[in-house]
Design an enzyme around this catalytic site. Structure first.
Site, PDB file in Angstrom:
ATOM      1  N   GLY A 147       0.795  -1.217   0.000  1.00 44.37           N
ATOM      2  CA  GLY A 147       0.000   0.000   0.000  1.00 44.37           C
ATOM      3  C   GLY A 147       0.825   1.264   0.000  1.00 44.37           C
ATOM      4  N   ASP A 168      10.493  -7.188  -1.097  1.00 40.88           N
ATOM      5  CA  ASP A 168       9.210  -7.693  -0.598  1.00 40.88           C
ATOM      6  C   ASP A 168       9.156  -9.183  -0.908  1.00 40.88           C
ATOM      7  OD1 ASP A 168       6.401  -8.321  -0.183  1.00 40.88           O
ATOM      8  OD2 ASP A 168       5.991  -6.179  -0.368  1.00 40.88           O
ATOM      9  N   ASN A 176      -5.319  -7.127  -2.069  1.00 38.48           N
ATOM     10  CA  ASN A 176      -4.349  -6.037  -2.156  1.00 38.48           C
ATOM     11  C   ASN A 176      -4.792  -4.934  -3.116  1.00 38.48           C
ATOM     12  OD1 ASN A 176      -1.638  -8.472  -2.300  1.00 38.48           O
ATOM     13  ND2 ASN A 176      -2.634  -7.616  -0.490  1.00 38.48           N
ATOM     14  N   LEU A 177      -5.590  -5.299  -4.118  1.00 34.15           N
ATOM     15  CA  LEU A 177      -5.829  -4.396  -5.242  1.00 34.15           C
ATOM     16  C   LEU A 177      -6.621  -3.153  -4.861  1.00 34.15           C
ATOM     17  CD1 LEU A 177      -6.619  -7.055  -7.994  1.00 34.15           C
ATOM     18  CD2 LEU A 177      -4.407  -6.101  -7.303  1.00 34.15           C
ATOM     19  N   GLN A 178      -7.285  -3.170  -3.723  1.00 37.35           N
ATOM     20  CA  GLN A 178      -8.063  -2.017  -3.261  1.00 37.35           C
ATOM     21  C   GLN A 178      -7.168  -0.830  -2.945  1.00 37.35           C
ATOM     22  OE1 GLN A 178      -7.702  -1.804   0.360  1.00 37.35           O
ATOM     23  NE2 GLN A 178      -9.467  -0.670   1.125  1.00 37.35           N
ATOM     24  N   ARG A 179      -5.870  -1.053  -2.743  1.00 32.98           N
ATOM     25  CA  ARG A 179      -4.975   0.045  -2.353  1.00 32.98           C
ATOM     26  C   ARG A 179      -3.572  -0.075  -2.933  1.00 32.98           C
ATOM     27  NH1 ARG A 179      -5.524  -3.885   0.968  1.00 32.98           N
ATOM     28  NH2 ARG A 179      -3.790  -4.755   2.152  1.00 32.98           N
ATOM     29  N   ASP A 236       5.463  -3.918   6.742  1.00 40.42           N
ATOM     30  CA  ASP A 236       4.189  -4.283   7.346  1.00 40.42           C
ATOM     31  C   ASP A 236       4.352  -4.943   8.699  1.00 40.42           C
ATOM     32  OD1 ASP A 236       5.241  -6.710   6.639  1.00 40.42           O
ATOM     33  OD2 ASP A 236       3.521  -7.384   5.472  1.00 40.42           O
ATOM     34  N   ASN A 237       5.544  -4.794   9.327  1.00 40.99           N
ATOM     35  CA  ASN A 237       5.702  -5.373  10.664  1.00 40.99           C
ATOM     36  C   ASN A 237       6.785  -4.629  11.427  1.00 40.99           C
ATOM     37  OD1 ASN A 237       8.385  -7.143  10.538  1.00 40.99           O
ATOM     38  ND2 ASN A 237       7.308  -7.344   8.574  1.00 40.99           N
ATOM     39  N   CYS A 298      -3.927  -4.480   8.571  1.00 39.02           N
ATOM     40  CA  CYS A 298      -5.000  -4.047   7.671  1.00 39.02           C
ATOM     41  C   CYS A 298      -6.067  -5.126   7.497  1.00 39.02           C
ATOM     42  CB  CYS A 298      -4.415  -3.668   6.307  1.00 39.02           C
ATOM     43  SG  CYS A 298      -3.396  -2.183   6.350  1.00 39.02           S
TER      44      CYS A 298
END
Length: 381
Positions: A147, A168, A176-179, A236-237, A298
């Site tokens: 994101g 990554d 994932n595609l929403q953001r 993300d962590n 998320c």
């Protein structure tokens, strides 16, 4: 004073042939795009501050040209006020000169794609040709192609950063595609770094993209950070965030931090590695990670799809400022964004004199993946 005479590019070319001096008053970055044949390249501010350097005879005929005709007219008026009497401004400027097919001199030695692609940067005096060359030589590590990494990498690529290092270990999921705008439905199941390479290369084929399909760990963090000029944290962590911060302190690299949660986000720059004792690191802000229940990811808490775009865009802005040496970075400041209220607020951050990593004179304790040292609660992106 009489009005300044305005002439066409063709008329300027005729007068130039008869001995009139044609002065291009655009900025150096604009000169890099090309100049009217035989024109003297002098930025407007330089010409107005010391016109006698280029035209000691105030009665000599001067023809002034800029991009569209506005700045040249203003420059002519300024020179008129200093006693110059034979002045003319080229209507339509270099844009019309080129459109009418009049002869040109080449600008910078860069290829046409470079000059056209980055022309809007070249027109900015604060960036210009030297700044764009600096971007082309820069290397930025973007940790996380999700994101935050998506919009950050997209704008860094568009801006002309020479090499992007994408780290990554995840694959593209439909959720994932929403953001995560680097990815598409057709690339579900692909490694995110590979999907990102496709999108970024399509946007700017000049890019050198180095993909690292790995999770950042104590064993590889130094090798990932070492070649970068700036590190963008889209992790993300919390373990990865602490590792990146520690490596950036140890290797003296600026770290551009971003995080999102539901409808809110944060951005800052941690530059303690280059500014020991005056700028904080990530550990100065978060000496200990929050408990897992206080920081759901998320998938658990949800996030407004556009929010990472806002925060990632701000991260890209800070990265470009750092690379170009422009403005004031967010070092020592934490910027909060509330999407529902559409408000920003700022918190001042001071370096922790007892920080175990960045305090002046502190011996580097080494990197650790120990969840007790940096916890395993998810950070948000």
């Amino acid at each position: 004073m009489p009005p300044i005479e305005e002439i066409t590019p063709a008329q300027a070319r005729e007068r130039q042939a008869s001995g009139h001096l044609l002065v291009d008053v655009r900025e150096p970055g604009e000169h890099a795009l090309g100049l009217p044949k035989g024109a003297l390249a002098v930025p407007r501010a330089s010409l107005e501050s010391d016109p006698a350097r280029w035209a000691p005879d105030r009665s000599a005929a001067l023809l002034l040209v800029c991009g569209s005709g506005k700045r040249s007219l203003l420059a002519a008026q300024a020179l008129q006020a200093q006693g110059y009497s034979q002045l003319a401004s080229v209507v339509g400027g270099f844009e019309r000169w080129r459109a009418e097919g009049l002869p040109e001199d080449a600008g910078a030695p860069e290829d046409a794609d470079f000059l056209d692609r980055y022309s809007r940067h070249l027109r900015l005096p604060q960036v210009g040709l030297d700044g764009q060359r600096r971007l082309a030589a820069a290397k930025v590590l973007v940790v996380g192609a999700g994101g935050l990494g998506s919009p950050a990498a997209y704008y860094l690529a568009a801006a002309g950063v020479g090499q992007l290092i994408l780290a990554d270990d995840d694959v593209v999921d439909r959720s994932n595609l929403q953001r995560q705008i680097l990815h598409t439905d057709a690339r579900i199941g692909q490694r995110k770094v590979d999907s990102a390479r496709i999108a970024l290369s399509a946007l700017n084929p000049r890019l050198d993209i180095r993909t690292e399909p790995v999770r950042v760990t104590a064993d590889n963090v130094a090798a990932l950070v070492a070649p970068a000029d700036v590190v963008v944290d889209g992790a993300d962590n919390f373990p990865v965030r602490y590792l990146l911060s520690d490596a950036c302190v140890q290797l003296a690299k600026p770290l551009v931090y971003g995080a999102v949660h539901r409808f809110e986000g944060q951005v800052s720059v941690f530059d303690a590695g280059r500014r020991r004792g005056t700028a904080p690191c990530y550990r100065c802000l978060f000496p200990e990670p929050p408990a897992p229940e206080d920081a759901p990811n998320c998938a658990e808490a949800g996030v407004l799809g556009v929010l990472p775009g806002v925060i990632g865009l701000l991260q890209a802005t800070e990265a470009l400022k750092l690379l170009l040496g422009l403005g004031d970075s967010l070092a020592g400041r934490l910027l909060h964004f509330d999407a529902l209220a559409m408000k920003f607020r700022e918190t001042r951050l001071a370096p922790d004199p007892a920080c175990p990593v960045c305090a002046p004179g502190r011996v580097f304790p080494g990197y650790s993946d120990d969840p007790l040292a940096c916890a395993s609660a998810p950070a948000l992106r």
